[in-house]
Design a protein around this motif. Structure first.
Motif, PDB file in Angstrom:
ATOM      1  N   VAL A  23       0.844  -1.199   0.000  1.00 27.54           N
ATOM      2  CA  VAL A  23       0.000   0.000   0.000  1.00 27.54           C
ATOM      3  C   VAL A  23       0.877   1.247   0.000  1.00 27.54           C
ATOM      4  O   VAL A  23       0.630   2.210  -0.728  1.00 27.54           O
ATOM      5  CB  VAL A  23      -0.949  -0.003   1.229  1.00 27.54           C
ATOM      6  CG1 VAL A  23      -1.647   1.347   1.397  1.00 27.54           C
ATOM      7  CG2 VAL A  23      -1.996  -1.108   1.097  1.00 27.54           C
ATOM      8  N   ASP A  24       1.945   1.200   0.795  1.00 25.50           N
ATOM      9  CA  ASP A  24       2.852   2.343   0.910  1.00 25.50           C
ATOM     10  C   ASP A  24       3.520   2.641  -0.449  1.00 25.50           C
ATOM     11  O   ASP A  24       3.590   3.787  -0.876  1.00 25.50           O
ATOM     12  CB  ASP A  24       3.915   2.042   1.980  1.00 25.50           C
ATOM     13  CG  ASP A  24       4.762   3.263   2.314  1.00 25.50           C
ATOM     14  OD1 ASP A  24       4.215   4.379   2.306  1.00 25.50           O
ATOM     15  OD2 ASP A  24       5.960   3.103   2.578  1.00 25.50           O
ATOM     16  N   GLN A  25       3.959   1.562  -1.132  1.00 26.76           N
ATOM     17  CA  GLN A  25       4.617   1.737  -2.439  1.00 26.76           C
ATOM     18  C   GLN A  25       3.636   2.285  -3.479  1.00 26.76           C
ATOM     19  O   GLN A  25       4.017   3.043  -4.369  1.00 26.76           O
ATOM     20  CB  GLN A  25       5.160   0.391  -2.947  1.00 26.76           C
ATOM     21  CG  GLN A  25       6.434  -0.057  -2.248  1.00 26.76           C
ATOM     22  CD  GLN A  25       6.672  -1.564  -2.420  1.00 26.76           C
ATOM     23  OE1 GLN A  25       6.043  -2.219  -3.233  1.00 26.76           O
ATOM     24  NE2 GLN A  25       7.576  -2.097  -1.635  1.00 26.76           N
ATOM     25  N   ALA A  26       2.374   1.876  -3.363  1.00 24.84           N
ATOM     26  CA  ALA A  26       1.387   2.250  -4.393  1.00 24.84           C
ATOM     27  C   ALA A  26       0.552   3.469  -3.989  1.00 24.84           C
ATOM     28  O   ALA A  26      -0.482   3.738  -4.590  1.00 24.84           O
ATOM     29  CB  ALA A  26       0.472   1.060  -4.667  1.00 24.84           C
ATOM     30  N   ARG A  27       1.025   4.201  -2.969  1.00 24.51           N
ATOM     31  CA  ARG A  27       0.265   5.313  -2.402  1.00 24.51           C
ATOM     32  C   ARG A  27      -0.213   6.318  -3.459  1.00 24.51           C
ATOM     33  O   ARG A  27      -1.383   6.601  -3.572  1.00 24.51           O
ATOM     34  CB  ARG A  27       1.159   6.028  -1.393  1.00 24.51           C
ATOM     35  CG  ARG A  27       0.441   6.514  -0.195  1.00 24.51           C
ATOM     36  CD  ARG A  27       1.320   6.918   0.932  1.00 24.51           C
ATOM     37  NE  ARG A  27       2.535   7.619   0.600  1.00 24.51           N
ATOM     38  CZ  ARG A  27       3.637   7.544   1.328  1.00 24.51           C
ATOM     39  NH1 ARG A  27       3.670   6.774   2.368  1.00 24.51           N
ATOM     40  NH2 ARG A  27       4.704   8.222   1.016  1.00 24.51           N
ATOM     41  N   ALA A  28       0.730   6.855  -4.236  1.00 26.95           N
ATOM     42  CA  ALA A  28       0.375   7.885  -5.223  1.00 26.95           C
ATOM     43  C   ALA A  28      -0.452   7.280  -6.359  1.00 26.95           C
ATOM     44  O   ALA A  28      -1.387   7.912  -6.869  1.00 26.95           O
ATOM     45  CB  ALA A  28       1.636   8.538  -5.777  1.00 26.95           C
ATOM     46  N   HIS A  68      -8.585  -2.561   5.742  1.00 27.27           N
ATOM     47  CA  HIS A  68      -8.117  -1.800   4.581  1.00 27.27           C
ATOM     48  C   HIS A  68      -8.239  -0.291   4.801  1.00 27.27           C
ATOM     49  O   HIS A  68      -7.396   0.482   4.351  1.00 27.27           O
ATOM     50  CB  HIS A  68      -8.851  -2.253   3.309  1.00 27.27           C
ATOM     51  CG  HIS A  68      -8.401  -3.605   2.855  1.00 27.27           C
ATOM     52  ND1 HIS A  68      -9.245  -4.547   2.334  1.00 27.27           N
ATOM     53  CD2 HIS A  68      -7.175  -4.186   2.891  1.00 27.27           C
ATOM     54  CE1 HIS A  68      -8.551  -5.645   2.046  1.00 27.27           C
ATOM     55  NE2 HIS A  68      -7.302  -5.450   2.381  1.00 27.27           N
ATOM     56  N   THR A  69      -9.272   0.124   5.533  1.00 27.43           N
ATOM     57  CA  THR A  69      -9.439   1.555   5.826  1.00 27.43           C
ATOM     58  C   THR A  69      -8.298   2.054   6.710  1.00 27.43           C
ATOM     59  O   THR A  69      -7.746   3.138   6.477  1.00 27.43           O
ATOM     60  CB  THR A  69     -10.806   1.803   6.510  1.00 27.43           C
ATOM     61  OG1 THR A  69     -11.833   1.325   5.636  1.00 27.43           O
ATOM     62  CG2 THR A  69     -11.039   3.272   6.782  1.00 27.43           C
ATOM     63  N   VAL A  70      -7.937   1.261   7.715  1.00 26.44           N
ATOM     64  CA  VAL A  70      -6.834   1.655   8.615  1.00 26.44           C
ATOM     65  C   VAL A  70      -5.531   1.729   7.819  1.00 26.44           C
ATOM     66  O   VAL A  70      -4.733   2.655   7.990  1.00 26.44           O
ATOM     67  CB  VAL A  70      -6.721   0.693   9.821  1.00 26.44           C
ATOM     68  CG1 VAL A  70      -5.480   1.007  10.659  1.00 26.44           C
ATOM     69  CG2 VAL A  70      -7.967   0.786  10.699  1.00 26.44           C
ATOM     70  N   MET A  71      -5.308   0.762   6.925  1.00 23.12           N
ATOM     71  CA  MET A  71      -4.087   0.788   6.089  1.00 23.12           C
ATOM     72  C   MET A  71      -4.033   2.065   5.247  1.00 23.12           C
ATOM     73  O   MET A  71      -3.006   2.734   5.182  1.00 23.12           O
ATOM     74  CB  MET A  71      -4.047  -0.422   5.154  1.00 23.12           C
ATOM     75  CG  MET A  71      -3.459  -1.648   5.774  1.00 23.12           C
ATOM     76  SD  MET A  71      -3.060  -2.825   4.435  1.00 23.12           S
ATOM     77  CE  MET A  71      -2.603  -4.250   5.389  1.00 23.12           C
ATOM     78  N   HIS A  72      -5.156   2.390   4.605  1.00 22.64           N
ATOM     79  CA  HIS A  72      -5.167   3.582   3.749  1.00 22.64           C
ATOM     80  C   HIS A  72      -5.060   4.862   4.582  1.00 22.64           C
ATOM     81  O   HIS A  72      -4.451   5.832   4.143  1.00 22.64           O
ATOM     82  CB  HIS A  72      -6.407   3.591   2.837  1.00 22.64           C
ATOM     83  CG  HIS A  72      -6.349   2.511   1.801  1.00 22.64           C
ATOM     84  ND1 HIS A  72      -5.291   2.400   0.918  1.00 22.64           N
ATOM     85  CD2 HIS A  72      -7.176   1.466   1.512  1.00 22.64           C
ATOM     86  CE1 HIS A  72      -5.483   1.351   0.126  1.00 22.64           C
ATOM     87  NE2 HIS A  72      -6.609   0.771   0.471  1.00 22.64           N
ATOM     88  N   SER A  73      -5.634   4.845   5.784  1.00 23.77           N
ATOM     89  CA  SER A  73      -5.513   6.009   6.673  1.00 23.77           C
ATOM     90  C   SER A  73      -4.057   6.235   7.054  1.00 23.77           C
ATOM     91  O   SER A  73      -3.618   7.381   7.206  1.00 23.77           O
ATOM     92  CB  SER A  73      -6.344   5.817   7.941  1.00 23.77           C
ATOM     93  OG  SER A  73      -7.705   5.791   7.613  1.00 23.77           O
ATOM     94  N   ALA A  74      -3.325   5.149   7.221  1.00 21.65           N
ATOM     95  CA  ALA A  74      -1.905   5.280   7.576  1.00 21.65           C
ATOM     96  C   ALA A  74      -1.154   6.031   6.481  1.00 21.65           C
ATOM     97  O   ALA A  74      -0.276   6.853   6.772  1.00 21.65           O
ATOM     98  CB  ALA A  74      -1.285   3.903   7.807  1.00 21.65           C
TER      99      ALA A  74
END
Length: 204
Positions: free
Chosen positions: A101-106, A158-164
């Protein structure tokens, strides 16, 4: 005979162009979610005409780049050991999933802007299915709560991951602490009411 060979050559060239465009899109959008099609074409080493010969719109390019990132992500998630204690398996899944998720953030930010919510859900179906299976097993073994629907619990993760990712962008969280924070939060949410929340072993 010659025409058959030239058709095969054209097809191979087209596939090469498409692959170059999708790879360039993943890289460009990964740096800047607002990257233009001209920038993507330039990075792919093709002209805009070639790009438009394969993709009708920016949304199609973003969709292809996101699909590619998720396919790669599924390959990584396939290697995660989801057996044994469901809580430890969940922590391992979060550790691996968070990095993706971090790598694909943008890229995800670009996808959320360009693609309908239903399509984004569809693209995430592979990772979601893994968590559903793990949550169902955890519930059956008494490790996870059974008073909330599985789909809701997967959505919470998944919401918590994206919130991070949002917290990192805002400068309130560092990437090296994110997995521990996500795991602690999700385990607290998944633990049956009245049961002590397990220690995750992560630092603050």
């Amino acid at each position: 005979m010659g025409s058959k060979n030239s058709t095969a050559t054209k097809r191979a060239d087209a596939l090469r162009s498409i692959d170059a465009i999708v790879q360039a899109a993943a890289e460009c959008l990964g740096k800047n979610p607002e990257a233009s099609l001209s920038e993507i074409a330039r990075a792919a080493g093709v002209g805009r005409v070639t790009l438009y010969a394969h993709f009708n719109s920016r949304a199609e390019v973003v969709d292809a780049a996101m699909s590619r990132a998720i396919d790669r992500g599924n390959e990584v998630l396939d290697t995660v050991d989801l057996t044994g204690d469901p809580r430890l398996a969940l922590a391992r899944y979060i550790e691996a999933g968070w990095h993706l998720v971090d790598q694909a953030r943008a890229l995800l930010a670009a996808a959320q802007r360009e693609l309908p919510a239903g399509r984004i859900r569809e693209l995430h179906a592979g990772p979601a299915a893994r968590v559903e299976t793990l949550v169902a097993r955890g519930r059956a073994e008494g490790a996870f709560r059974t008073d909330l629907p599985i789909a809701w619990m997967v959505n919470v993760l998944h919401t918590v991951m994206h919130s991070a990712t949002e917290e990192i962008r805002a400068g309130r969280l560092t990437p090296d602490h994110a997995a521990d924070h996500i795991t602690a939060t999700v385990l607290a949410a998944f633990t049956p009411p009245g049961t002590p929340v397990p220690e995750t072993g992560g630092g603050a």
